[in-house]
Write a protein that holds these residues in place. Sequence first.
Motif, PDB file in Angstrom:
ATOM      1  N   ALA A   8      11.520   8.162  23.655  1.00 56.33           N
ATOM      2  CA  ALA A   8      10.233   8.742  23.251  1.00 56.33           C
ATOM      3  C   ALA A   8       9.622   7.946  22.100  1.00 56.33           C
ATOM      4  N   ALA A   9      10.433   7.600  21.108  1.00 53.96           N
ATOM      5  CA  ALA A   9       9.923   6.843  19.957  1.00 53.96           C
ATOM      6  C   ALA A   9       9.462   5.454  20.388  1.00 53.96           C
ATOM      7  N   VAL A  48     -13.468   3.250  12.542  1.00 57.97           N
ATOM      8  CA  VAL A  48     -12.791   2.727  13.724  1.00 57.97           C
ATOM      9  C   VAL A  48     -11.510   1.994  13.325  1.00 57.97           C
ATOM     10  N   LYS A  49     -11.580   1.207  12.275  1.00 56.09           N
ATOM     11  CA  LYS A  49     -10.423   0.394  11.881  1.00 56.09           C
ATOM     12  C   LYS A  49      -9.332   1.200  11.186  1.00 56.09           C
ATOM     13  N   THR A  50      -9.698   2.264  10.473  1.00 59.03           N
ATOM     14  CA  THR A  50      -8.689   3.062   9.775  1.00 59.03           C
ATOM     15  C   THR A  50      -7.655   3.658  10.723  1.00 59.03           C
ATOM     16  N   PRO A  51      -8.049   4.329  11.806  1.00 61.32           N
ATOM     17  CA  PRO A  51      -7.025   4.811  12.738  1.00 61.32           C
ATOM     18  C   PRO A  51      -6.222   3.663  13.357  1.00 61.32           C
ATOM     19  N   GLY A  52      -6.866   2.524  13.542  1.00 64.48           N
ATOM     20  CA  GLY A  52      -6.153   1.371  14.084  1.00 64.48           C
ATOM     21  C   GLY A  52      -5.030   0.921  13.170  1.00 64.48           C
ATOM     22  N   ILE A  53      -5.316   0.840  11.889  1.00 65.20           N
ATOM     23  CA  ILE A  53      -4.294   0.453  10.914  1.00 65.20           C
ATOM     24  C   ILE A  53      -3.202   1.515  10.845  1.00 65.20           C
ATOM     25  N   LEU A  54      -3.601   2.790  10.888  1.00 64.93           N
ATOM     26  CA  LEU A  54      -2.605   3.868  10.880  1.00 64.93           C
ATOM     27  C   LEU A  54      -1.711   3.802  12.117  1.00 64.93           C
ATOM     28  N   GLU A  55      -2.281   3.438  13.247  1.00 67.14           N
ATOM     29  CA  GLU A  55      -1.493   3.320  14.466  1.00 67.14           C
ATOM     30  C   GLU A  55      -0.524   2.143  14.386  1.00 67.14           C
ATOM     31  N   LEU A  56      -0.947   1.043  13.777  1.00 63.93           N
ATOM     32  CA  LEU A  56      -0.033  -0.087  13.588  1.00 63.93           C
ATOM     33  C   LEU A  56       1.138   0.308  12.690  1.00 63.93           C
ATOM     34  N   LEU A  57       0.830   1.035  11.619  1.00 64.72           N
ATOM     35  CA  LEU A  57       1.892   1.512  10.727  1.00 64.72           C
ATOM     36  C   LEU A  57       2.822   2.490  11.457  1.00 64.72           C
ATOM     37  N   ALA A  58       2.245   3.335  12.304  1.00 60.58           N
ATOM     38  CA  ALA A  58       3.051   4.292  13.068  1.00 60.58           C
ATOM     39  C   ALA A  58       3.975   3.571  14.042  1.00 60.58           C
ATOM     40  N   ALA A  59       3.494   2.497  14.652  1.00 63.62           N
ATOM     41  CA  ALA A  59       4.330   1.745  15.583  1.00 63.62           C
ATOM     42  C   ALA A  59       5.602   1.255  14.892  1.00 63.62           C
ATOM     43  N   VAL A  60       5.455   0.835  13.660  1.00 58.76           N
ATOM     44  CA  VAL A  60       6.620   0.385  12.888  1.00 58.76           C
ATOM     45  C   VAL A  60       7.447   1.586  12.430  1.00 58.76           C
ATOM     46  N   GLY A  61       6.782   2.612  11.924  1.00 61.07           N
ATOM     47  CA  GLY A  61       7.465   3.757  11.335  1.00 61.07           C
ATOM     48  C   GLY A  61       8.206   4.640  12.311  1.00 61.07           C
ATOM     49  N   LEU A  62       7.870   4.549  13.583  1.00 60.59           N
ATOM     50  CA  LEU A  62       8.564   5.361  14.584  1.00 60.59           C
ATOM     51  C   LEU A  62       9.905   4.758  14.999  1.00 60.59           C
TER      52      LEU A  62
END
Length: 121
Positions: A8-9, A48-62
């Motif tokens: 899942a992660a 638009v870019k803020t959620p994109g950066i948050l998603e990149l951080l989430a990809a690493v953090g998961l």
Amino acid sequence: MNLALWIAAGLLALVALAGGVSKTFVPKAKLAKAHGGEWAGDAGTGFVKTPGILELLAAVGLVAPAALHIAPAMVPVTAVCWVLLMVGAIITHRRYDGQAKFVALNLSYLVLAAFIALGRS
């Protein structure tokens, strides 16, 4: 259970990576022309870019904290943050006609993140 949480992660991290790259590096005008990206035409570049950066951080953090055994408690924290991000995505997509399938998709990502958050906490 551990294998299901890793799968899942990993899947959610791939989704986050793809979404993050597109929102962060694809021009806003091009995103706005894509099906499901109409919201980007009405939003500022920072929105638009803020959620994109948050998603990149989430990809690493998961994945990275548990894989590297460095602060593995960050995985459920990241998953809870993803739930909040998906709430925002659902609200945003509901504002546009023809976006019901994206609302459902975001809801499925939210459920997956909740599974990770509960399983890893």
